[in-house]
Design an enzyme around this catalytic site. Structure first.
Site, short mmCIF file in Angstrom:
data_model
loop_
_atom_site.label_atom_id
_atom_site.label_comp_id
_atom_site.label_asym_id
_atom_site.label_seq_id
_atom_site.Cartn_x
_atom_site.Cartn_y
_atom_site.Cartn_z
N ASP A 225 -0.64 9.93 17.56
CA ASP A 225 -1.29 9.48 16.62
C ASP A 225 -1.39 8.13 16.68
O ASP A 225 -0.31 7.40 16.95
CB ASP A 225 -0.21 9.86 15.24
CG ASP A 225 -1.20 9.40 13.86
OD1 ASP A 225 -2.02 10.55 13.47
OD2 ASP A 225 -1.18 8.53 13.34
N ASN A 233 -10.71 0.17 11.58
CA ASN A 233 -11.75 0.64 11.18
C ASN A 233 -12.38 -0.23 9.69
O ASN A 233 -13.44 -0.54 9.47
CB ASN A 233 -11.56 1.94 10.37
CG ASN A 233 -12.48 3.11 10.86
OD1 ASN A 233 -13.46 2.76 11.49
ND2 ASN A 233 -11.98 4.40 10.46
N ASP A 242 -15.45 4.00 15.66
CA ASP A 242 -15.79 5.28 16.58
C ASP A 242 -15.73 5.02 17.87
O ASP A 242 -15.33 5.74 18.78
CB ASP A 242 -17.30 5.68 16.15
CG ASP A 242 -17.46 6.18 14.89
OD1 ASP A 242 -16.21 6.64 14.17
OD2 ASP A 242 -18.60 6.52 14.19
N ASP A 268 -7.38 9.92 13.70
CA ASP A 268 -6.84 9.51 14.82
C ASP A 268 -5.70 9.90 15.43
O ASP A 268 -4.96 9.54 16.05
CB ASP A 268 -6.55 7.93 14.52
CG ASP A 268 -5.68 7.87 13.30
OD1 ASP A 268 -5.21 8.94 12.79
OD2 ASP A 268 -5.10 6.77 13.00
#
Ligand code: C2E
Ligand code: CA
Ligand code: CA
Length: 613
Positions: A225, A233, A242, A268
């Protein structure tokens, strides 16, 4: 045919010459036996190519014809001897030979046909030459039956061939349909953003592995993770986010060995299955983590994220997909909480932790919070005079079933149960009523968890209670930890602003253990920094002292107050004083104590300094 020949030779043993009843059949039977042994030698069709198969079939056609003609010729020779019974036996031998052979050669019709024609041809010609009427009739008889049997066998063979053919055609169509649906299936199992396998593929693979797995087989599943992905972001936009995920996905695939798969499970989070024990899998996961942490250039910005990983091993950790995944998730959760940026394998220790967490959750579920929850108060003093400046409220849960539970476990369990707000507010009510009983010169610190900070309703409720209590908000301090800011810094910042607007102050707790960079320190609306108690233990050595002094100077340069926590010895207190700390807290100065104890201490003016309760 060989057995028949042996019986025919036997009935002629006293009638025909020795070589004809012994030597000739012996040679023919030996040849047949050798042929049979070669024939029966196991050979897989897959080991032969088409020409080899053709050659073998041709050899069968040739040998079948030659051997059966040889047997018939031998039988014709025997027919020179003996009476009507022996002649009859020869005719039966020929008939049985022909019918038996062609039946066995059903799937090689050429051979069946050649055997029938050559054997019967020889026999009919022989009967004509002999001018034996009955024998000729028998020959015709056998020929007719053979013709019909041949016809039936051919029809049977043709239907077999056409069945074969239509099956092959069907298979061809199916294969075509299969490749199409395979393509669809592939797309359905691919993550559209990164192009690597998706969650569905991951779980399918896991389930099919579990179905097929032998008990002695071992494999490891992992969850990776990303840390700090959300800020990327938020600050650089979703397109950058992205792109970052794409690059990370490619890096992971690149590092993925043949015995492993990697998939994006969503957001993620990435999944890993390694057909190897924990050591091998850990190596793979660590390599991937290192690669993920390498900065990524997107356009003209350089972004970097961290990551944590959890691993669980089949079959030692669990044998079902759900449990295996849950435990991997737990290991990941543990990594994120306690060992951020590292790879944690699910162990017995973690298992124990789960068990105790479950027990705590159950106890909390049935707890009478007004009875079982309380606060203790630990003074924060001036290092020079040991005069108390304030107290920190620390939660205590005394459960009738489990005994005393540490506040960290209580808060974590409350968050899992979705009761963080309720418990914080209950504690806050106690704290406010205590504040009113304490001398006005004393401040009070109250701890807020990350969960509290990210929940605007909790903040509103705290502010409402504060407004209703008409106490001096300047006496109140909220302590927050660095980790509580990581999850959602924007919401946390808004919460801090709202609290501060009322005149309360904010302290950053456990400084030095988390990840908030020093540079972000000045961006946050803070008043006080509390240096984590692990640093107090380092006041004894020179390098530790230099580090602590550096932190202290940095905090001072930001015009923030500084408290050093965890002072356990007189030496540490002196060192802290020398290092320039004016405020301290710790067991040496005073242990946390109940409100009544605290009030007693305050009343007892003769006490020169706070001593352990
Ligand atoms: P914290 O905010 O850093 O609280 C200080 C902890 O250090 C307390 O542990 C205190 O008993 C302990 N301590 C104080 N002096 C010394 C010392 O000299 N040596 C050592 N080794 N320890 C010392 P406690 O009470 O177990 O609390 C642990 C943590 O639980 C707190 O750490 C705080 O993060 C959290 N916590 C406690 N009460 C609450 C609460 O009401 N709400 C929230 N959200 N968290 C709380
Ligand atoms: Ca604290
Ligand atoms: Ca602390």
């Amino acid at each position: 045919m060989s057995v028949n020949a042996a019986i025919l030779a036997y009935t002629h043993r006293n009638l025909a010459p020795g070589p004809l009843v012994l030597t000739v059949p012996a040679i023919m039977i030996t040849v047949c036996m050798i042929r049979m042994l070669i024939w029966m030698r196991p050979v897989s069709a897959r080991d032969l190519d088409v020409t080899q198969v053709e050659n073998r079939l041709k050899r069968t056609v040739f040998l079948g014809t030659v051997l059966s003609v040889a047997y018939v010729c031998w039988a014709m020779m025997l027919d020179q001897y003996g009476g009507p019974y022996e002649h009859g036996h020869v005719a039966i031998f020929v008939a049985v030979t022909v019918l038996g052979c062609i039946f066995c050669l059903t799937f090689l019709p050429v051979a069946a046909f050649l055997v029938a024609v050559s054997v019967l041809g020889t026999f009919v010609v022989y009967c004509f030459v002999q001018k034996a009427e009955v024998m000729l009739a028998i020959a015709l008889n056998i020929s007719l039956v053979t013709a019909v049997v041949l016809k039936i066998l051919r029809d049977y063979y043709n239907s077999f061939v056409s069945l074969e053919k239509s099956q092959r055609e069907l298979q061809g169509e199916r294969r075509q349909a299969h490749t199409l649906s395979e393509e669809n299936a592939r797309l359905a199992q691919t993550d559209s953003l990164t192009g690597i396998p998706n969650r569905r593929y991951f779980f399918r693979t896991l389930e099919s592995l579990l179905e097929r797995a032998r008990p002695d087989e071992t494999f490891t599943i992992g969850l990776i993770d990303l840390d700090r992905f959300k800020p990327v972001n938020d600050t650089h936009g979703h397109a950058h986010g992205d792109r970052l995920l794409q690059v990370i996905g490619q890096r992971m695939v690149h590092l993925c060995p043949d015995n492993a798969i990697v998939a994006r499970l969503g957001g993620d989070e990435f999944g890993l299955i390694v057909m190897d024990g924990p050591e091998g899998a850990e190596r793979v996961a660590q390599q991937m983590c290192r690669a993920i942490q390498e900065p990524v250039r997107i356009g003209d910005v350089l972004v970097s994220v961290g990551c944590s990983a959890g691993l669980a091993v089949y079959p030692e950790t669990a044998t079902s997909a759900d449990l295996l995944f849950d435990r991997t998730d737990f290991a990941l959760y543990h990594a994120k909480k306690q060992k951020r940026g590292q790879c944690v394998r699910f162990s017995e220790k973690l298992e124990h932790l789960i068990r105790s967490e479950q027990a705590i959750d159950a106890a909390l579920h049935s707890a009478d919070l007004t009875q079982e929850l309380s606060l203790v108060y630990q003074p924060i003093v001036e290092t020079e005079t040991l005069k108390p400046l304030g107290v920190e409220c620390l939660a205590r849960w005394s459960s009738p079933t489990l005994g005393d539970i540490s506040p960290e476990l209580l808060i974590a369990s409350a968050e899992r149960a979705g009761r963080a707000r309720e418990i914080t507010l209950a504690l806050f009510d106690t704290a406010l009523s205590a504040l009113q009983q304490l001398p006005a010169s004393l401040r009070m610190s109250f701890n807020l968890s990350g969960h509290n900070l990210c929940d605007p309703d909790t903040i509103t409720a705290l502010l409402d209670r504060l407004a209703a209590s008409d106490c001096d908000t300047g006496r109140l301090l909220f302590e927050i930890t660095e980790t509580s800011l990581i999850t959602d810094i924007d919401t946390a910042e808004v919460a801090l602003q709202r609290l501060r607007e009322t005149g309360t102050r904010i302290a950053l707790d456990d400084f030095g253990t988390g990840y908030s960079s020093l540079s972000s320190l000045h961006k946050l609306p803070l008043d006080i920094v509390k240096i984590d108690r692990s640093f107090a233990a380092r006041l004894g050595d020179a390098s530790g002292r230099r580090l602590i002094t550096a932190i202290r100077n940095l905090v001072r340069s930001l015009s923030l107050d500084c408290v050093i926590e965890g002072i356990e010895t007189e030496d540490q207190l002196i060192s802290a004083r020398l290092a320039g700390f004016t405020l301290a807290q710790g067991y040496f100065i005073s242990r946390p104590m109940s409100l009544s104890c605290l009030l007693e201490h305050i009343e007892d003016r003769s006490t020169a300094r706070w001593s352990a309760a």
